[in-house]
Design a protein around this motif. Structure first.
Motif, PDB file in Angstrom:
ATOM      1  N   MET A   1       0.827  -1.194   0.000  1.00  0.00           N
ATOM      2  CA  MET A   1       0.000   0.000   0.000  1.00  0.00           C
ATOM      3  C   MET A   1       0.870   1.256   0.000  1.00  0.00           C
ATOM      4  SD  MET A   1      -3.263  -0.626  -0.076  1.00  0.00           S
ATOM      5  CE  MET A   1      -4.381  -2.027   0.111  1.00  0.00           C
ATOM      6  N   ALA A   2       0.415   2.287  -0.740  1.00  0.00           N
ATOM      7  CA  ALA A   2       1.189   3.522  -0.825  1.00  0.00           C
ATOM      8  C   ALA A   2       1.166   4.306   0.476  1.00  0.00           C
ATOM      9  CB  ALA A   2       0.648   4.385  -1.958  1.00  0.00           C
ATOM     10  N   GLY A   3       0.120   4.165   1.252  1.00  0.00           N
ATOM     11  CA  GLY A   3      -0.003   4.902   2.503  1.00  0.00           C
ATOM     12  C   GLY A   3      -1.368   4.668   3.103  1.00  0.00           C
ATOM     13  N   THR A   4      -1.593   5.252   4.267  1.00  0.00           N
ATOM     14  CA  THR A   4      -2.892   5.134   4.933  1.00  0.00           C
ATOM     15  C   THR A   4      -3.520   6.515   5.017  1.00  0.00           C
ATOM     16  OG1 THR A   4      -1.886   5.386   7.116  1.00  0.00           O
ATOM     17  CG2 THR A   4      -2.170   3.141   6.279  1.00  0.00           C
ATOM     18  N   ALA A   5      -4.809   6.587   4.745  1.00  0.00           N
ATOM     19  CA  ALA A   5      -5.507   7.868   4.746  1.00  0.00           C
ATOM     20  C   ALA A   5      -6.884   7.713   5.353  1.00  0.00           C
ATOM     21  CB  ALA A   5      -5.633   8.422   3.327  1.00  0.00           C
ATOM     22  N   THR A   6      -7.312   8.750   6.062  1.00  0.00           N
ATOM     23  CA  THR A   6      -8.690   8.848   6.523  1.00  0.00           C
ATOM     24  C   THR A   6      -9.332  10.048   5.850  1.00  0.00           C
ATOM     25  OG1 THR A   6      -8.302   7.816   8.672  1.00  0.00           O
ATOM     26  CG2 THR A   6     -10.207   9.251   8.493  1.00  0.00           C
ATOM     27  N   VAL A   7     -10.454   9.827   5.225  1.00  0.00           N
ATOM     28  CA  VAL A   7     -11.228  10.895   4.600  1.00  0.00           C
ATOM     29  C   VAL A   7     -12.366  11.239   5.549  1.00  0.00           C
ATOM     30  CG1 VAL A   7     -12.650  11.563   2.630  1.00  0.00           C
ATOM     31  CG2 VAL A   7     -10.659  10.077   2.284  1.00  0.00           C
ATOM     32  N   VAL A   8     -12.434  12.485   5.980  1.00  0.00           N
ATOM     33  CA  VAL A   8     -13.476  12.942   6.891  1.00  0.00           C
ATOM     34  C   VAL A   8     -14.559  13.620   6.052  1.00  0.00           C
ATOM     35  CG1 VAL A   8     -14.036  14.329   8.916  1.00  0.00           C
ATOM     36  CG2 VAL A   8     -11.768  13.264   8.713  1.00  0.00           C
ATOM     37  N   GLY A   9     -15.691  12.944   5.921  1.00  0.00           N
ATOM     38  CA  GLY A   9     -16.786  13.471   5.114  1.00  0.00           C
ATOM     39  C   GLY A   9     -17.089  12.544   3.948  1.00  0.00           C
ATOM     40  N   ALA A  10     -18.353  12.124   3.821  1.00  0.00           N
ATOM     41  CA  ALA A  10     -18.756  11.194   2.763  1.00  0.00           C
ATOM     42  C   ALA A  10     -19.706  11.847   1.781  1.00  0.00           C
ATOM     43  CB  ALA A  10     -19.393   9.940   3.376  1.00  0.00           C
ATOM     44  N   GLY A  11     -19.418  13.105   1.440  1.00  0.00           N
ATOM     45  CA  GLY A  11     -20.144  13.772   0.372  1.00  0.00           C
ATOM     46  C   GLY A  11     -19.473  13.496  -0.960  1.00  0.00           C
ATOM     47  N   ILE A  12     -19.766  14.331  -1.948  1.00  0.00           N
ATOM     48  CA  ILE A  12     -19.226  14.125  -3.293  1.00  0.00           C
ATOM     49  C   ILE A  12     -17.698  14.164  -3.283  1.00  0.00           C
ATOM     50  CG2 ILE A  12     -19.224  14.961  -5.664  1.00  0.00           C
ATOM     51  CD1 ILE A  12     -21.930  13.844  -4.617  1.00  0.00           C
ATOM     52  N   GLY A  13     -17.129  15.211  -2.681  1.00  0.00           N
ATOM     53  CA  GLY A  13     -15.678  15.346  -2.662  1.00  0.00           C
ATOM     54  C   GLY A  13     -14.994  14.248  -1.878  1.00  0.00           C
ATOM     55  N   GLY A  14     -15.562  13.876  -0.735  1.00  0.00           N
ATOM     56  CA  GLY A  14     -14.956  12.843   0.090  1.00  0.00           C
ATOM     57  C   GLY A  14     -14.950  11.484  -0.582  1.00  0.00           C
ATOM     58  N   LEU A  15     -16.086  11.089  -1.169  1.00  0.00           N
ATOM     59  CA  LEU A  15     -16.156   9.792  -1.832  1.00  0.00           C
ATOM     60  C   LEU A  15     -15.263   9.744  -3.069  1.00  0.00           C
ATOM     61  CD1 LEU A  15     -19.986   9.053  -1.540  1.00  0.00           C
ATOM     62  CD2 LEU A  15     -18.127   8.087  -0.164  1.00  0.00           C
ATOM     63  N   ALA A  16     -15.249  10.848  -3.840  1.00  0.00           N
ATOM     64  CA  ALA A  16     -14.382  10.877  -5.018  1.00  0.00           C
ATOM     65  C   ALA A  16     -12.916  10.780  -4.618  1.00  0.00           C
ATOM     66  CB  ALA A  16     -14.639  12.151  -5.821  1.00  0.00           C
ATOM     67  N   THR A  17     -12.536  11.459  -3.523  1.00  0.00           N
ATOM     68  CA  THR A  17     -11.158  11.383  -3.058  1.00  0.00           C
ATOM     69  C   THR A  17     -10.813   9.976  -2.589  1.00  0.00           C
ATOM     70  OG1 THR A  17     -11.220  13.705  -2.382  1.00  0.00           O
ATOM     71  CG2 THR A  17      -9.474  12.352  -1.449  1.00  0.00           C
ATOM     72  N   ALA A  18     -11.736   9.339  -1.887  1.00  0.00           N
ATOM     73  CA  ALA A  18     -11.493   7.971  -1.420  1.00  0.00           C
ATOM     74  C   ALA A  18     -11.270   7.023  -2.597  1.00  0.00           C
ATOM     75  CB  ALA A  18     -12.667   7.505  -0.565  1.00  0.00           C
ATOM     76  N   ILE A  19     -12.056   7.174  -3.657  1.00  0.00           N
ATOM     77  CA  ILE A  19     -11.868   6.340  -4.845  1.00  0.00           C
ATOM     78  C   ILE A  19     -10.485   6.573  -5.442  1.00  0.00           C
ATOM     79  CG2 ILE A  19     -12.625   5.980  -7.224  1.00  0.00           C
ATOM     80  CD1 ILE A  19     -15.471   6.588  -6.284  1.00  0.00           C
ATOM     81  N   GLY A  20     -10.117   7.848  -5.608  1.00  0.00           N
ATOM     82  CA  GLY A  20      -8.825   8.155  -6.210  1.00  0.00           C
ATOM     83  C   GLY A  20      -7.659   7.628  -5.391  1.00  0.00           C
ATOM     84  N   LEU A  21      -7.738   7.767  -4.082  1.00  0.00           N
ATOM     85  CA  LEU A  21      -6.671   7.252  -3.216  1.00  0.00           C
ATOM     86  C   LEU A  21      -6.576   5.736  -3.313  1.00  0.00           C
ATOM     87  CD1 LEU A  21      -7.230   9.443  -0.025  1.00  0.00           C
ATOM     88  CD2 LEU A  21      -5.208   9.485  -1.509  1.00  0.00           C
ATOM     89  N   ARG A  22      -7.719   5.066  -3.287  1.00  0.00           N
ATOM     90  CA  ARG A  22      -7.682   3.602  -3.351  1.00  0.00           C
ATOM     91  C   ARG A  22      -7.146   3.131  -4.693  1.00  0.00           C
ATOM     92  NH1 ARG A  22      -6.200  -0.270  -3.046  1.00  0.00           N
ATOM     93  NH2 ARG A  22      -6.942  -2.275  -2.248  1.00  0.00           N
TER      94      ARG A  22
END
Length: 353
Positions: A1-22
């Motif tokens: 894994m490249a790293g560990t991340a926590t995304v705070v917020g499950a709106g449009i920006g948060g979910l899109a960021t989670a997809i990109g990170l994964r």
């Protein structure tokens, strides 16, 4: 894994960021303070640049499955006289694809489907973050995607920048009738918008003085051109959504904190640059943030120095652009809401067709 991340917020920006990170190989957890995702049915306009970003995130096909193109829309006066054409055809000619409209639930579903495909990204609801420092200490990166009242932003950047009201209330809803008239109608101190959202239904939005009630809203637009009164009559007031129009002010000096000793933090979407909805760019800018941030991280070498460099690259790419959009939207709000309608309308008639 490249790293560990926590995304705070499950709106449009948060979910899109989670997809990109994964997709970039990160281990990701999403925390959402609400006990269920906001699924109200407002329509989002998705510009071709944001569509391309969603394609890179792997969610473009799911978007297009439920989106409708936005074409042939005008700015009108309350009696129905067109005074300008919205630049949708110009956007389509330049980009080679049209602006799309999609309801919030469908866009959320598209992003959740993209996230679920990985099978290992938990979305934890009812999780209120109170100690951002402790959260950052246990992760390589914390993403603040928690909206205009962002706890992540306040904890890391202070409370100098925060929500500021513009003195206007917005109302939104979806009517179960289909309008052939699309665009915006600008009156004195108020305006009304109509867009397609899906077959047989029409998305609408309106602004009014803060004290306006639901019954009062119908009265404000009773004499306006068809189908505005019919659209309001065809929508159950219990489903109308009312909110105070706000923006983030003053603009942040940075969207990131790249100090490894305090924990790496980045802001996306409304947490970074909440804006009035007049340009219809809120969802688009959040998607573009997610795409830019995760592209920068995917290209970075491993380790804290690589993450810090990626955050600075993200800030360079997105901050000035997003803040210009926010300023333009706020300026347009003042222009649309003026009571000096004769001068405004004369200026609008000079816009290219």
């Amino acid at each position: 894994m490249a790293g560990t991340a926590t995304v705070v917020g499950a709106g449009i920006g948060g979910l899109a960021t989670a997809i990109g990170l994964r997709r970039a190989g990160w281990s990701v957890t999403v925390l959402e303070r609400r006990t269920e995702l906001e699924r109200y049915g407002a329509a989002f306009g998705i510009h071709p640049t944001a569509q391309s970003a969603l394609d890179r995130l792997g969610a473009g096909d799911a978007l297009r499955e439920h989106a409708v193109p936005y074409r042939d829309a005008h700015i009108r006066t309350p009696d129905g006289t067109p005074i300008a054409r919205l630049p949708l055809e110009r956007i389509e000619r330049t980009a080679g694809r049209p602006e799309l409209l999609i309801s919030r639930p469908y866009l959320l579903d598209a992003l959740l489907t993209g996230l679920d495909a990985f099978g290992d990204v938990p979305v934890k609801l009812g999780e209120r973050v109170t100690d951002v420092g402790a959260l950052a200490a246990g992760q390589d990166l914390v993403i603040g995607a928690d909206g205009i009242r962002s706890a992540v932003r306040t904890a890391r950047f202070g409370d100098r920048s925060g929500p500021r009201e513009v003195g206007t209330v917005a109302w939104i809803g979806i009517a179960d009738i289909e309008s052939r008239v699309h665009g915006e109608t600008w009156g004195s101190g108020r305006f009304f918008g109509l867009t397609p959202v899906e077959p047989g239904r029409t998305n609408w939005y309106a602004t009014a003085p803060e004290a306006t009630t639901a019954d009062g809203l119908r009265g404000l637009f009773a004499g306006w051109h068809d189908p505005i009164p019919r659209i309001l009559d065809a929508t159950d007031p219990a489903t109308w959504i009312r909110y105070e129009m706000r923006h983030l002010y003053p603009a942040l000096p940075s969207f990131v904190s790249a100090d490894a000793s305090a924990g790496h933090v980045a802001l996306v979407g409304d947490a970074a640059h909440a804006m009035t909805p007049n340009l219809g760019q809120g969802a688009c800018t959040a998607i573009l943030d997610a795409d830019a941030l995760t592209r920068a991280l995917a290209a970075a070498p491993p380790g804290p120095a690589g993450i810090a460099g990626a955050l600075r690259a993200y800030d360079r790419e997105r901050r000035r652009s997003a803040q210009r959009t926010a300023f333009a939207s706020r300026t347009l709000h003042r222009f649309m809401s003026t009571e000096r309608t004769r001068l405004r309308n004369a200026a609008v008639r000079l816009l290219p067709g």
